[in-house]
Design a protein around this motif. Structure first.
Motif: not given
Length: 73
Positions: A57-63
């Motif tokens: 979830r964090e990696s998707c939101s920190s694009s």
């Protein structure tokens, strides 16, 4: 590790990877191997699953943000 135990470990990882692919988890062999090792060491599998979900979830939101062109005066 003796050769027979190593072969059994490889076969077990291959089976787990195959099941992982059927379930469409998106885990690669290395990640799956690390998670299995952590479970073998006594970590709670449900807690590990929650961590994996949170990291995704964090990696998707920190694009990366698109760069804006500099204005020249």
């Amino acid at each position: 590790m003796d050769p027979e135990a190593a072969q059994t470990a490889r076969e077990s990882l291959e089976l787990a990877f195959h099941m992982s692919n059927i379930l469409d988890t998106g885990l690669d062999r290395h990640t799956l191997s690390v998670l299995i090792t952590l479970c073998d060491l006594g970590l709670n599998p449900e807690a590990l699953a929650a961590v994996v979900k949170e990291l995704r979830r964090e990696s998707c939101s920190s694009s990366p943000m698109p760069e804006t062109p500099s204005s020249v005066s």
